[in-house]
Structures are given as structure tokens and as C-alpha cells.
Design a protein around this motif. Structure first.
Motif, mmCIF file in Angstrom:
data_model
loop_
_atom_site.group_PDB
_atom_site.id
_atom_site.type_symbol
_atom_site.label_atom_id
_atom_site.label_comp_id
_atom_site.label_asym_id
_atom_site.label_seq_id
_atom_site.Cartn_x
_atom_site.Cartn_y
_atom_site.Cartn_z
ATOM 1 N N PRO A 283 0.764 -1.308 0.041
ATOM 2 C CA PRO A 283 0.035 0.039 -0.091
ATOM 3 C C PRO A 283 0.878 1.296 -0.132
ATOM 4 O O PRO A 283 1.937 1.560 0.975
ATOM 5 C CB PRO A 283 -0.990 -0.098 1.300
ATOM 6 N N THR A 284 0.698 2.182 -0.913
ATOM 7 C CA THR A 284 1.432 3.505 -1.138
ATOM 8 C C THR A 284 0.471 4.599 -1.479
ATOM 9 O O THR A 284 -0.143 4.616 -2.641
ATOM 10 C CB THR A 284 2.681 2.888 -2.137
ATOM 11 N N PHE A 285 0.797 5.545 -0.723
ATOM 12 C CA PHE A 285 0.162 6.747 -1.355
ATOM 13 C C PHE A 285 1.010 7.722 -2.252
ATOM 14 O O PHE A 285 2.284 7.725 -1.955
ATOM 15 C CB PHE A 285 -0.257 7.824 -0.072
ATOM 16 N N ILE A 286 0.442 7.841 -3.337
ATOM 17 C CA ILE A 286 1.335 8.756 -4.339
ATOM 18 C C ILE A 286 0.749 10.196 -4.282
ATOM 19 O O ILE A 286 -0.412 10.437 -4.386
ATOM 20 C CB ILE A 286 1.284 8.369 -5.632
ATOM 21 N N VAL A 287 1.484 11.328 -4.251
ATOM 22 C CA VAL A 287 1.077 12.698 -3.794
ATOM 23 C C VAL A 287 1.725 13.610 -4.949
ATOM 24 O O VAL A 287 2.772 13.083 -5.713
ATOM 25 C CB VAL A 287 1.311 13.336 -2.623
ATOM 26 N N ASP A 288 1.242 14.531 -5.163
ATOM 27 C CA ASP A 288 1.837 15.802 -6.023
ATOM 28 C C ASP A 288 1.378 15.497 -7.542
ATOM 29 O O ASP A 288 1.938 15.428 -8.468
ATOM 30 C CB ASP A 288 3.318 15.681 -6.078
ATOM 31 N N TYR A 289 -0.127 15.331 -7.503
ATOM 32 C CA TYR A 289 -0.669 15.245 -8.785
ATOM 33 C C TYR A 289 -0.564 16.547 -9.474
ATOM 34 O O TYR A 289 -1.227 17.581 -8.742
ATOM 35 C CB TYR A 289 -1.984 14.588 -8.733
ATOM 36 N N PRO A 290 -0.512 16.875 -10.730
ATOM 37 C CA PRO A 290 -0.555 18.058 -11.302
ATOM 38 C C PRO A 290 -1.895 18.747 -11.658
ATOM 39 O O PRO A 290 -2.904 17.750 -11.591
ATOM 40 C CB PRO A 290 -0.126 17.864 -12.761
ATOM 41 N N VAL A 291 -2.024 20.033 -11.458
ATOM 42 C CA VAL A 291 -3.233 20.574 -11.645
ATOM 43 C C VAL A 291 -4.100 20.189 -12.808
ATOM 44 O O VAL A 291 -5.353 20.235 -12.842
ATOM 45 C CB VAL A 291 -3.031 22.187 -11.526
#
Length: 504
Positions: free
Chosen positions: A387-395
Motif C-alpha cells: 500500500p502506497t500513497f502517491i502525492v503531488d498530482y498536477p493541476v
RNA sequence: GGGGUGUUAGCUCAGCUGGUAGAGCACCGGACUUUUAAUCCGUUGGUCGCGCGUUCGAUCCGCGCACACCCUACCA
């Protein structure tokens, strides 16, 4: 047609014809479908309650029971028979003897019983005992055929393994395959577990429209339909998001909905045109809070259902015991591919070249973030087994999410990956009505330019935001995919009762 | 959408680079009052997915179609 002719339907096989003849005999004898029988005992409880007692003890106890169920196995040995019936909880064996069940009222009952078929539904009354080999069994004193089954069941040992029949005739799959029953029981428990979790955290369960005048809340192709009385085209919803946020505007600070979304897109082992999502919104929280909350929810459900925080999925272990990893898109790319330098991953022309080299698609007018996302999907996504959260998705790919205060090009958004697939998607909601209006306009322009999945401009949603929505975190969890993980199912069709198929 | 694999009795499956099909279970008949996928004996059951072609002859070879499954693409 004369009365003596048997009604024979030509495309049916002899087994069905024979069973129809047996049913006709039952009709001639009286009520072929009696409905005055109520079982008071169930296989699973009986097996559990009397597992520890031996043959002699059971004899002393002399316990009478009433059961009902479908006959799954039958062994006739002259004047005595064993039959195994299956009720909604499990299986139990019946011991049926001529001398006990035949009576003055019906001296032919035992010979009638011998003609009953596997699949028939029976009711039985009798006394519990243990056989010489220790199996809990009911010594039947009264037995009744409640429902005649006209179609033969699949083979008693191998069951039903033809995928197509399992999906098209789920009722048969459920009758003969315990794993199938188990999967769907778990599905039900997962959903009620999630519901309990949400309610215990002060969320209000709500229902919002399935028929939308404007499809919104996600980037997807909708199904269209038409309302006759209003004479207007409508869309089956692709997401409940915009309605749930209207409720937050209305003052319901914590809401959730567990329901279907419909997307008119391809089918695969992970995609069904209608699928179940839980979406939830919590005012005065942000995406950081959502990640903690989502993690708690999934850990709790996985552990409650499987009894362990280690789940085996398709031969590989998933560890739900630890806190989930959190990586940015760039960190994830670097972690799963040692080919790139950090400086290269902020170089637009490098990213475009690399994506093309890997067989990906890099359109002309895309920004840095979108390119990073594409590369992430190509090199990292499938490796995110734990389980991994990926963050920083582009606007630009997140038209409903709040932009980061630190960097206006990225949003406060995460996606949760488990077993190489997306399970959840959440973000700090965009509550700036003017910014949202601007983003809708960009989506509408993209739609004009031919992007079928771009969003429409939803004027009422903007009006709602203009009244003011508190800062809010919102998240969707794909229930079918979560059920797949917890039940170790390879295909989404294995966790949906009636997956869509072409007509036979 | 593209590629691969599959479709034989109600079910689970065999079928030899071509000679119009077999087994087990189920069913039907018979024996059997503590069996366990009961056992034993004897039967029944097939448009070999559909169509066209090659061939003296096709379940088998070729082409097309249908449906399913897997991979791939879009997507969650």
C-alpha cells in the motif's frame, strides 16, 4: 393435442424431461410446491454446537431438529439412505430409512424419496446422532419435498469451473461453489464494515442522484439515457462528487455514499461498466487527514475480514500492518527505476523523449506534471504492490482539487495504490468558486477540442460554491477492487454477482 | 479496437498430423439399513459452437462468424 401426450420440449435433454415427468407425478398427487415448512435449525450452528460430543453422548441428548435445504449428495443403500443437504449456512447429512419415514398416512414415502433428485429442496425433521465415523447426522422421522428441481446440477466433485457459466448463471455457481459464496459473503461484510467505520466517525450516509443532467465529478465517458416525461437527455452518473460537495455546502460536514458509478469504457479484469465506489467528504480536513483516515479504514476492514493484517493476493503478500508509504510521483519514479536522474525528471523534452521511447503517448501541449504522471504510470505504478500513497498530482489532471499553497502547478491530491492498481483517490477539495469556474472553462474548452472525457461546465455547482464550502477533504475508494484484494480474486467479475456480457 | 487461446454428453474432461466419438459424475433399471465424491451390475444420453471450403471422407486441415478467457489500449 390430446390429454395423454407428454409435453416434451425438443431442445431439452432427457434428464430435464425425466424431471418434468416426476414433477407431473407430484402435481397429480397433490400440492407439488408446498410452502408450509419452517426450518428452525441451520447446518453451521448444528455442526458447531455438537462438534465436541461423541456418539454415545448424542444418543443421551436426543435432540430434535428441523432443517431445510437443497439435496447435494445422495447415497441410497436399499432401505436406508444418506443425503447431504445444503442450507444457507452450510451442509448437514440426513439419514433416511424406510422404517422410520413410512407411515399409515403415506406408506410409499421412502420409495418416493428414492426418486428425488440432487438439487431438489427438502424439509426434514429428526433426531441428531453421530455416525460410526463421527459425522453429525439427522435421523429423519419426517421428510418433505418442498421444491422440485428440473435442471441437473453440475458435477458433485469438480463443481462448476466454466467461467462463462459461472458469470452468466451465477445462481448455479453459488449453489455448487463454496468459494463463490464465500467471496460474496466477504463482499457484503466489507461493505457493512466500511459503513460501520464511517458512521462511527460521525459521517452521514446519503444518496444522491444516479441520473444526472450534466455528467460530472470525474473524467470519463458517460452512458446516456432519456427521460420521457421531462423530454430530456440524462446521463448515468460517472461520480457523485459534485452532489456530495453540494451537501457539504448545505452544512452536512461529513457525508458518504456507497453506490454505483457508470462509465462507458472498456471492460477488463479491473474494469466493469458499473462499479461500486464509496465517496466521502469531511469538512475542515485536508488530504493529509484523508490519507490517515483512508489508511485506518482499509487496514481495519482488511483485518476484520481476513483475520490478519497480511493478505495474500495472487501469490504475493500485501502487508497492511505498517503505515502506508507516501511518495511523490518523482520519488516513485526514482524508486522503481534507477535509469533517471532527478534533474532529468523536471526536463520537459527529456520526459517527452523517454515516454515515447517506452511506447507511451506524450501530447504536445502538456505540462511537466502530466509528463511525470505518464512516466510514473509507465515505470512505477505496477510495482506499487505494498500500500502506497502517491502525492503531488498536477493541476491539469485534477480539475476539482485544491492547488498546493507551495506550488500552484500541483494539487493537494493522492492516489492509493495496492497490488499495482489504484484503489483510492482523494484530495483537498477546491472550494474557491472562481478558480473552479476557471478550471471548468478549461475542461469545457478541452471538450470542444475533442477530449471526450473532459468535464462539462456545471453552473449550479459553481453557484453552490459561491455560497461558500468550508475547506474539505474528499476521497473515493473503489470497493470492487478492495474486495478483489481481500478475497484474492483475479478478476473484477469474480466480485460482481452479474458482470455484463454479450447476449448468449 | 489489436493480438493470443479456447468452445466435444447436463457437469468435469480424453480423443493418435483425417475413416461420422469415449471416460467419470449425473440420469434410468437392479442389489444393498451407518454411507462419506458410497460401492457393485446393466442401460440411456452427442447437429463435436455456427457457416462455407478442401477431401472419396472433417471433431481433426483452411477461411469467415459468434461467444468466452488472457494480454494490450482507454479507464477506477
Amino acid at each position: 393435442m390430446t390429454d395423454k401426450q407428454e409435453p416434451i420440449i425438443q431442445d431439452e435433454n432427457t434428464i430435464i424431461a425425466e424431471r418434468r415427468a416426476k414433477l407431473k407425478e407430484l402435481r397429480d398427487l397433490g400440492d407439488a410446491f408446498p410452502n408450509q415448512f419452517t426450518p428452525t435449525d441451520f447446518a453451521k450452528n448444528l455442526q458447531a454446537n455438537f462438534a465436541e460430543f461423541d456418539k454415545a453422548t448424542m444418543e443421551e441428548k436426543s435432540i430434535s431438529v428441523i432443517v431445510a435445504g437443497r439435496m447435494m449428495l445422495k447415497r441410497v443403500m436399499g432401505k436406508a439412505s444418506f443425503a447431504t443437504i445444503q442450507d444457507t449456512t452450510g451442509r448437514i447429512q440426513l439419514y433416511v430409512t424406510r422404517d422410520l419415514i413410512n407411515s399409515e398416512k403415506n406408506p410409499e414415502l421412502y420409495s418416493q424419496f428414492k426418486k428425488w433428485d440432487l438439487g431438489d429442496i427438502l424439509g426434514a425433521t429428526g433426531k441428531l446422532f453421530k455416525t460410526n465415523t463421527g459425522e453429525l447426522t439427522i435421523e429423519v422421522s419426517e421428510i418433505i419435498l418442498l421444491t422440485k428441481s428440473l435442471r441437473p446440477l453440475p458435477e458433485k466433485f469438480h463443481g462448476l469451473s466454466d467461467q462463462e457459466i459461472k458469470y452468466r448463471q451465477r445462481y448455479v455457481d453459488l449453489i455448487v461453489n463454496e468459494e463463490t459464496r464465500d467471496t460474496f459473503m466477504k463482499r457484503s461484510k466489507i461493505i457493512s464494515g466500511i459503513r460501520d467505520f464511517m458512521i462511527s466517525h460521525n459521517f452521514l450516509e446519503v444518496e444522491t442522484p444516479m441520473l444526472h443532467p450534466i455528467p460530472g465529478g470525474a473524467s470519463a465517458k458517460p452512458f446516456m439515457t432519456h427521460h420521457n416525461a421531462l423530454d430530456m437527455d440524462m446521463y448515468l452518473r460517472i461520480a457523485p462528487e459534485l452532489y456530495l460537495k453540494r451537501l457539504v455546502v448545505g452544512g452536512f460536514d461529513r457525508v458518504f455514499e456507497i453506490n454505483r458509478n457508470f462509465r462507458n469504457e472498456g471492460l477488463s479484469v479491473r474494469h466493469n461498466p458499473e462499479f461500486t465506489m464509496m465517496e466521502f467528504y469531511a469538512a475542515y480536513t485536508d488530504y493529509e487527514w484523508l490519507m490517515d483516515f483512508t489508511e485506518d479504514c482499509i487496514q481495519k476492514v482488511a483485518e476484520d475480514i481476513t483475520g490478519s493484517n497480511l493478505v495474500t493476493y495472487q501469490g504475493k503478500q500485501i502487508d497492511f500492518s505498517k503505515s502506508f508509504d507516501r511518495l511523490t510521483l518523482v520519488q516513485a519514479i526514482l524508486k522503481y527505476s534507477d535509469k533517471y536522474k532527478e534533474t532529468e525528471l523536471v526536463d520537459i523534452s527529456f520526459l517527452k523523449q523517454t515516454i515515447k521511447k517506452l511506447g507511451g503517448e506524450a501530447r504536445e501541449n502538456v505540462g511537466l506534471g502530466a509528463l511525470q504522471l505518464t512516466l510514473f504510470e509507465l515505470v512505477a505504478e505496477e510495482h506499487l504492490w505494498q500500500p502506497t500513497f502517491i502525492v503531488d498530482y498536477p493541476v491539469e489532471v485534477s480539475p476539482l482539487a485544491r492547488a498546493s499553497s507551495k506550488n500552484p502547478d500541483i494539487t493537494e491530491r493522492f492516489e492509493l495504490f495496492i497490488a499495482g492498481r489504484e484503489i483510492a483517490n482523494g484530495f483537498s477539495e477546491l472550494n474557491d468558486a472562481e478558480d473552479q469556474a476557471k478550471r471548468f472553462k478549461m475542461q469545457a474548452a478541452a471538450k470542444e477540442a475533442g477530449d471526450e472525457e473532459a468535464m462539462y461546465y456545471d453552473a449550479d455547482f459553481i453557484r453552490a460554491l459561491e455560497y461558500g464550502m468550508p475547506p474539505t477533504g474528499g476521497c473515493g475508494i473503489g470497493i470492487d477492487r478492495l474486495v478483489m484484494l481481500v478475497t484474492n480474486s483475479a478478476s473484477i467479475r469474480d466480485v460482481i454477482f452479474f458482470p455484463h456480457m454479450r447476449p448468449e
